[in-house]
Design a protein around this motif. Structure first.
Motif, PDB file in Angstrom:
ATOM      1  N   LEU A   1      56.352  -5.074   7.973  1.00 34.64           N
ATOM      2  CA  LEU A   1      57.660  -5.760   7.801  1.00 34.64           C
ATOM      3  C   LEU A   1      57.679  -7.269   8.531  1.00 34.64           C
ATOM      4  O   LEU A   1      58.219  -8.310   7.945  1.00 34.64           O
ATOM      5  N   LYS A   2      57.072  -7.308   9.769  1.00 35.77           N
ATOM      6  CA  LYS A   2      57.233  -8.400  10.578  1.00 35.77           C
ATOM      7  C   LYS A   2      56.654  -9.645   9.817  1.00 35.77           C
ATOM      8  O   LYS A   2      57.057 -10.601   9.501  1.00 35.77           O
TER       9      LYS A   2
ATOM     10  N   ASP B   1      64.712 -16.072   4.371  1.00 38.25           N
ATOM     11  CA  ASP B   1      66.309 -16.426   4.424  1.00 38.25           C
ATOM     12  C   ASP B   1      66.891 -15.151   3.808  1.00 38.25           C
ATOM     13  O   ASP B   1      67.964 -14.660   4.514  1.00 38.25           O
ATOM     14  N   VAL B   2      66.655 -14.550   2.640  1.00 32.47           N
ATOM     15  CA  VAL B   2      66.978 -13.408   1.969  1.00 32.47           C
ATOM     16  C   VAL B   2      66.271 -12.380   1.762  1.00 32.47           C
ATOM     17  O   VAL B   2      65.006 -12.444   1.330  1.00 32.47           O
TER      18      VAL B   2
ATOM     19  N   ALA C   1      64.152  -4.910  11.322  1.00 36.25           N
ATOM     20  CA  ALA C   1      63.135  -5.885  11.405  1.00 36.25           C
ATOM     21  C   ALA C   1      63.913  -7.217  10.816  1.00 36.25           C
ATOM     22  O   ALA C   1      63.256  -8.336  11.118  1.00 36.25           O
ATOM     23  N   ALA C   2      64.882  -7.009  10.053  1.00 35.02           N
ATOM     24  CA  ALA C   2      65.572  -8.204   9.361  1.00 35.02           C
ATOM     25  C   ALA C   2      66.179  -8.917  10.538  1.00 35.02           C
ATOM     26  O   ALA C   2      66.093 -10.186  10.710  1.00 35.02           O
ATOM     27  N   GLU C   3      66.871  -7.968  11.445  1.00 34.10           N
ATOM     28  CA  GLU C   3      67.710  -8.791  12.518  1.00 34.10           C
ATOM     29  C   GLU C   3      66.529  -9.529  13.294  1.00 34.10           C
ATOM     30  O   GLU C   3      66.710 -10.684  13.877  1.00 34.10           O
ATOM     31  N   GLU C   4      65.189  -9.027  13.715  1.00 28.41           N
ATOM     32  CA  GLU C   4      64.299  -9.695  14.552  1.00 28.41           C
ATOM     33  C   GLU C   4      63.906 -10.845  14.035  1.00 28.41           C
ATOM     34  O   GLU C   4      63.594 -11.805  14.699  1.00 28.41           O
ATOM     35  N   ALA C   5      63.853 -10.709  12.596  1.00 26.71           N
ATOM     36  CA  ALA C   5      63.138 -11.878  11.787  1.00 26.71           C
ATOM     37  C   ALA C   5      64.285 -13.129  11.708  1.00 26.71           C
ATOM     38  O   ALA C   5      63.988 -14.101  11.213  1.00 26.71           O
ATOM     39  N   GLY C   6      65.295 -12.998  12.167  1.00 21.32           N
ATOM     40  CA  GLY C   6      66.493 -13.701  11.694  1.00 21.32           C
ATOM     41  C   GLY C   6      66.911 -13.836  10.392  1.00 21.32           C
ATOM     42  O   GLY C   6      67.339 -15.184   9.838  1.00 21.32           O
TER      43      GLY C   6
END
Length: 245
Positions: free
Chosen positions: A44-45, A52-53, A81-86
């Motif tokens: 995922l990372k 962006d989306v 994972a989404a939060e960590e990736a911004g």
């Protein structure tokens, strides 16, 4: 924009990838076959870097109680994972009326997925769709005994998978709704009537018998599976879809 589509090899995912790519976006298709595991978080990372989306179209391998653990675990893993990736926007596909059918394990599981997303830190959109045209024949197969198909008269408002994919791509391309977008087909049918229409168009020797206790939809009462007021209605009609090669 850069999009990552989880579940990109599925019926809806593949079409969403195609639509977003045709619109000129950068699209990263991700699935188990590309080495991404939404339960463990493996891969995922890497696929979310610079995204962006994020569009999550993964699905449980079963419709029974095991789907609860799948959607709860995967949504929490994806959310972290989404939060960590911004990531700026997470989109999922759900089902119209899903929170009104707690007697079905799969519907409870999808409600848990929705709640996990809504309670997370990343702005989100939930697209709730009615049943797929493509699922009508599988639904009939579940309650077929010889040449008899038993179906309840539960009202449904099905739509084409292509129209669902278009709505998902459109929603993902816009700002986060921080809520739900309902979509449905242009017509409401009793499920047993829909079965008869299907067999009239594609006869195979079976006939439909109305049985309001048959199959998973036999436990559903009222019109919870039809599009609510304010829903966006798709253009494709079932009879027209049946005529396609």
């Amino acid at each position: 924009m850069k999009f990552t589509v989880l579940g990109a090899s599925g019926r809806i995912g593949a079409q969403v990838v195609e639509l977003l790519t045709a619109a000129g976006h950068e699209v990263v298709p991700a699935s188990l076959s590309t080495g991404v595991d939404v339960l463990s978080g493996k891969g995922l990372k890497e696929v979310l870097s610079g995204t962006d989306v994020l569009i999550n179209l993964t699905n449980s391998p079963a419709f029974d109680a095991s789907s609860i653990e799948f959607f709860e675990t995967s949504m929490n893993t994806i959310g972290t994972a989404a939060e960590e990736a911004g990531v700026h926007h997470v989109v999922i596909l759900s089902i119209v009326g899903v929170d009104q059918v707690p007697q079905l394990d799969y519907y409870r599981a999808k409600t848990i997925q929705e709640n996990a997303l809504a309670n997370g830190p990343t702005p989100y959109s939930i697209v709730r769709a009615t049943q797929f045209f493509e699922f009508i024949e599988p639904i009939m197969s579940w309650t077929t005994d010889g040449d008899i198909v038993r179906l309840p008269s539960t009202p449904v408002q099905p739509m084409a998978a292509a129209d669902i994919a278009a709505a998902v791509a459109d929603t993902a391309s816009g700002p986060p709704l921080r809520g739900i977008r309902n979509i449905g087909g242009p017509e409401v049918f009793p499920l047993d009537e829909l079965g008869r229409i299907t067999l009239d168009a594609r006869p195979d020797g079976r006939r439909v018998v109305t049985d309001d206790k048959a199959g998973m939809f036999g436990v559903i009462t009222g019109e919870v599976l039809t599009a609510p007021e304010g829903a966006d209605l798709a253009p494709t009609h079932y009879r027209d879809w049946l005529k396609r090669p």
